[in-house]
Design a protein around this motif. Structure first.
Motif, PDB file in Angstrom:
ATOM      1  N   ALA A 225       0.848  -1.041  -0.101  1.00  0.00           N
ATOM      2  CA  ALA A 225      -0.083  -0.227  -0.179  1.00  0.00           C
ATOM      3  C   ALA A 225       0.984   1.365  -0.017  1.00  0.00           C
ATOM      4  CB  ALA A 225      -1.027  -0.085   1.312  1.00  0.00           C
ATOM      5  N   GLY A 226       1.915   1.046   0.829  1.00  0.00           N
ATOM      6  CA  GLY A 226       2.839   2.462   0.901  1.00  0.00           C
ATOM      7  C   GLY A 226       3.502   2.667  -0.669  1.00  0.00           C
ATOM      8  N   ARG A 227       4.021   1.608  -0.964  1.00  0.00           N
ATOM      9  CA  ARG A 227       4.676   1.748  -2.331  1.00  0.00           C
ATOM     10  C   ARG A 227       3.730   2.376  -3.299  1.00  0.00           C
ATOM     11  NH1 ARG A 227       9.577  -1.599  -2.307  1.00  0.00           N
ATOM     12  NH2 ARG A 227       9.749  -1.475  -4.725  1.00  0.00           N
ATOM     13  N   HIS A 228       2.125   1.883  -3.537  1.00  0.00           N
ATOM     14  CA  HIS A 228       1.435   2.371  -4.399  1.00  0.00           C
ATOM     15  C   HIS A 228       1.321   3.912  -3.935  1.00  0.00           C
ATOM     16  CE1 HIS A 228       0.280  -0.991  -6.836  1.00  0.00           C
ATOM     17  NE2 HIS A 228      -0.281  -1.738  -5.436  1.00  0.00           N
ATOM     18  N   LEU A 229       1.184   4.364  -2.783  1.00  0.00           N
ATOM     19  CA  LEU A 229       1.063   5.862  -2.156  1.00  0.00           C
ATOM     20  C   LEU A 229       2.334   6.579  -2.970  1.00  0.00           C
ATOM     21  CD1 LEU A 229      -0.394   5.206   1.391  1.00  0.00           C
ATOM     22  CD2 LEU A 229      -1.565   5.961  -0.568  1.00  0.00           C
ATOM     23  N   GLY A 230       3.370   5.771  -2.843  1.00  0.00           N
ATOM     24  CA  GLY A 230       4.368   6.769  -3.205  1.00  0.00           C
ATOM     25  C   GLY A 230       4.429   6.987  -4.742  1.00  0.00           C
ATOM     26  N   VAL A 231       4.044   6.151  -5.464  1.00  0.00           N
ATOM     27  CA  VAL A 231       3.847   6.221  -7.090  1.00  0.00           C
ATOM     28  C   VAL A 231       2.664   7.718  -7.065  1.00  0.00           C
ATOM     29  CG1 VAL A 231       3.066   5.427  -9.413  1.00  0.00           C
ATOM     30  CG2 VAL A 231       4.409   3.995  -7.520  1.00  0.00           C
ATOM     31  N   ALA A 232       1.825   7.707  -6.451  1.00  0.00           N
ATOM     32  CA  ALA A 232       0.757   8.568  -6.532  1.00  0.00           C
ATOM     33  C   ALA A 232       1.509  10.010  -5.999  1.00  0.00           C
ATOM     34  CB  ALA A 232      -0.393   8.216  -5.598  1.00  0.00           C
ATOM     35  N   PHE A 233       2.215   9.688  -5.035  1.00  0.00           N
ATOM     36  CA  PHE A 233       2.855  10.924  -4.544  1.00  0.00           C
ATOM     37  C   PHE A 233       3.761  11.525  -5.567  1.00  0.00           C
ATOM     38  CE2 PHE A 233       5.829  13.441  -1.948  1.00  0.00           C
ATOM     39  CZ  PHE A 233       4.857  13.903  -0.840  1.00  0.00           C
ATOM     40  N   GLN A 234       4.378  10.738  -6.146  1.00  0.00           N
ATOM     41  CA  GLN A 234       5.424  11.076  -7.104  1.00  0.00           C
ATOM     42  C   GLN A 234       4.583  11.854  -8.554  1.00  0.00           C
ATOM     43  OE1 GLN A 234       8.940  11.246  -7.128  1.00  0.00           O
ATOM     44  NE2 GLN A 234       8.528  12.695  -8.769  1.00  0.00           N
ATOM     45  N   ALA A 235       3.632  11.142  -8.795  1.00  0.00           N
ATOM     46  CA  ALA A 235       3.001  11.628  -9.981  1.00  0.00           C
ATOM     47  C   ALA A 235       2.475  13.151  -9.566  1.00  0.00           C
ATOM     48  CB  ALA A 235       1.668  10.636 -10.114  1.00  0.00           C
ATOM     49  N   VAL A 236       1.938  13.513  -8.480  1.00  0.00           N
ATOM     50  CA  VAL A 236       1.439  14.720  -8.268  1.00  0.00           C
ATOM     51  C   VAL A 236       2.660  15.667  -7.911  1.00  0.00           C
ATOM     52  CG1 VAL A 236       0.374  16.366  -6.520  1.00  0.00           C
ATOM     53  CG2 VAL A 236      -0.764  13.764  -6.899  1.00  0.00           C
TER      54      VAL A 236
END
Length: 351
Positions: A225-236
């Motif tokens: 879950a945290g890794r998915h959040l990291g990709v979302a964070f980087q996208a933004v």
């Protein structure tokens, strides 16, 4: 007549983050004081706790998302948040280390609306301070009491390896062309973001589970879950690097475009068959840094070709994947609710 159920007030994301920062700050400050005084001063400067001449700054600290993920994950796994404070400290130390080195590699002169550490103290001192923070993070976990310390160190070690892999790919992207068979594809960028940015957010969540003594399936779900959040964070982050308000981001408008940085919005735009994508490829293909006018034109072409919309869609998809990761394991409802309450922050944030 049956009385209505009591009204419950779920904490807001800012309240959740503040609670977790308050729990972690004393231990983090104590850890930083274990450094050489010079390194401690640079760490405090990077954390927003002090000025370049060592004077304290009040009310200036980051959001603490990684800290919060560590504590909330421990609570979700059935342990008190205190059990994961040492993990939150270790992750925050690694985060600061990575920022110090990233700013040097990327040549960034400002962060959070003030000069970066290497601009203030010099490149050599900033590298050395980053190395010291790296070592302190590992030592902090290794010295932690309890039976889960060794597993926590192993978890962190895997993260550090992933960070290096992700950073290597990010640097190698710079030498690859914008178009043609050797061009960086969106799926390659997604892999890089998962390792460079997602690894540490995944580590934070996973460490909470490890320090709580959670089973491997739960640790894996939290980490994923945290890794998915990291990709979302980087996208933004990539969106803000092009269209963010300089008063909020602390960076010049269109900063990533002017540096010809290969970010998800640009790569997603170039991957389309839209006429704007071809014009964008021609504009970027000169290899020359973009001036203000040309960067504005490039940003318009990225948006016209669908790069902005595709990046926002990617961020939302990664949030949904994070939710699905958490659905598969039993977690304490209250803590899970607070984790879910934080998720919109990864897309809706403005800095």
């Amino acid at each position: 007549m049956t009385p209505p159920p009591p009204v419950t007030h779920r904490a807001t994301a800012p309240q959740i983050l503040a609670r977790c920062r308050d729990l972690v700050r004393p231990a983090l400050a104590q850890a930083v004081q274990r450094l050489h005084p010079w390194h401690a001063e640079m760490a405090a400067f990077s954390l927003g706790w002090g000025t370049a001449d060592g004077r304290p700054v009040t009310g200036s600290q980051g959001k603490g998302v990684r800290q919060a993920l560590a504590l909330l994950s421990a609570e979700a796994a059935g342990a008190p948040a205190d059990d994961a404070v040492v993990g939150a400290v270790a992750v925050e130390l690694v985060h600061v280390f990575s920022l110090l080195h990233d700013d040097i590699m990327d040549g960034d002169e400002t962060r959070r609306q003030r000069a970066t550490v290497w601009k203030v103290y010099g490149t050599g001192p900033a590298i050395l301070a980053g190395d010291a923070l790296f070592a302190l993070a590992v030592q902090t976990l290794a010295d932690a009491p309890g039976v889960h310390s060794a597993a926590a160190v192993r978890h962190l070690a895997g993260t550090l390896a992933d960070l290096a892999r992700g950073q290597a790919e990010d640097l190698l992207f710079e030498s690859r062309p914008w178009t043609g068979p050797e061009a960086v594809q969106p799926h390659e960028y997604r892999w890089m973001a998962e390792h460079k940015t997602g690894a540490l957010l995944g580590c934070a969540a996973g460490l909470g589970g490890v320090l709580a003594g959670a089973p491997a399936t739960t640790v894996d779900a939290l980490t994923g879950a945290g890794r998915h959040l990291g990709v979302a964070f980087q996208a933004v982050d990539d969106l803000l690097g092009i269209w963010g308000d300089p008063q909020v981001t602390g960076k010049p408008v269109h900063s990533d475009l002017r540096r010809l940085k290969k970010t998800y919005p640009v790569l997603a735009a170039l991957a389309t068959d839209h006429p704007a994508a071809r014009r964008l490829a021609t504009l970027l293909g000169t290899g020359n840094p973009l001036d203000r006018t040309t960067a504005r034109r490039a940003a318009d072409l990225v948006e016209e070709a669908g790069g902005r919309a595709a990046t926002l869609a990617e961020a939302h998809q990664q949030l949904e994947s994070a939710r699905l990761s958490l659905d598969g394991v039993p977690l304490a409802p209250a803590a899970l609710g607070e984790i879910l309450a934080l998720l919109p922050f990864f897309v809706d944030r403005t800095m």
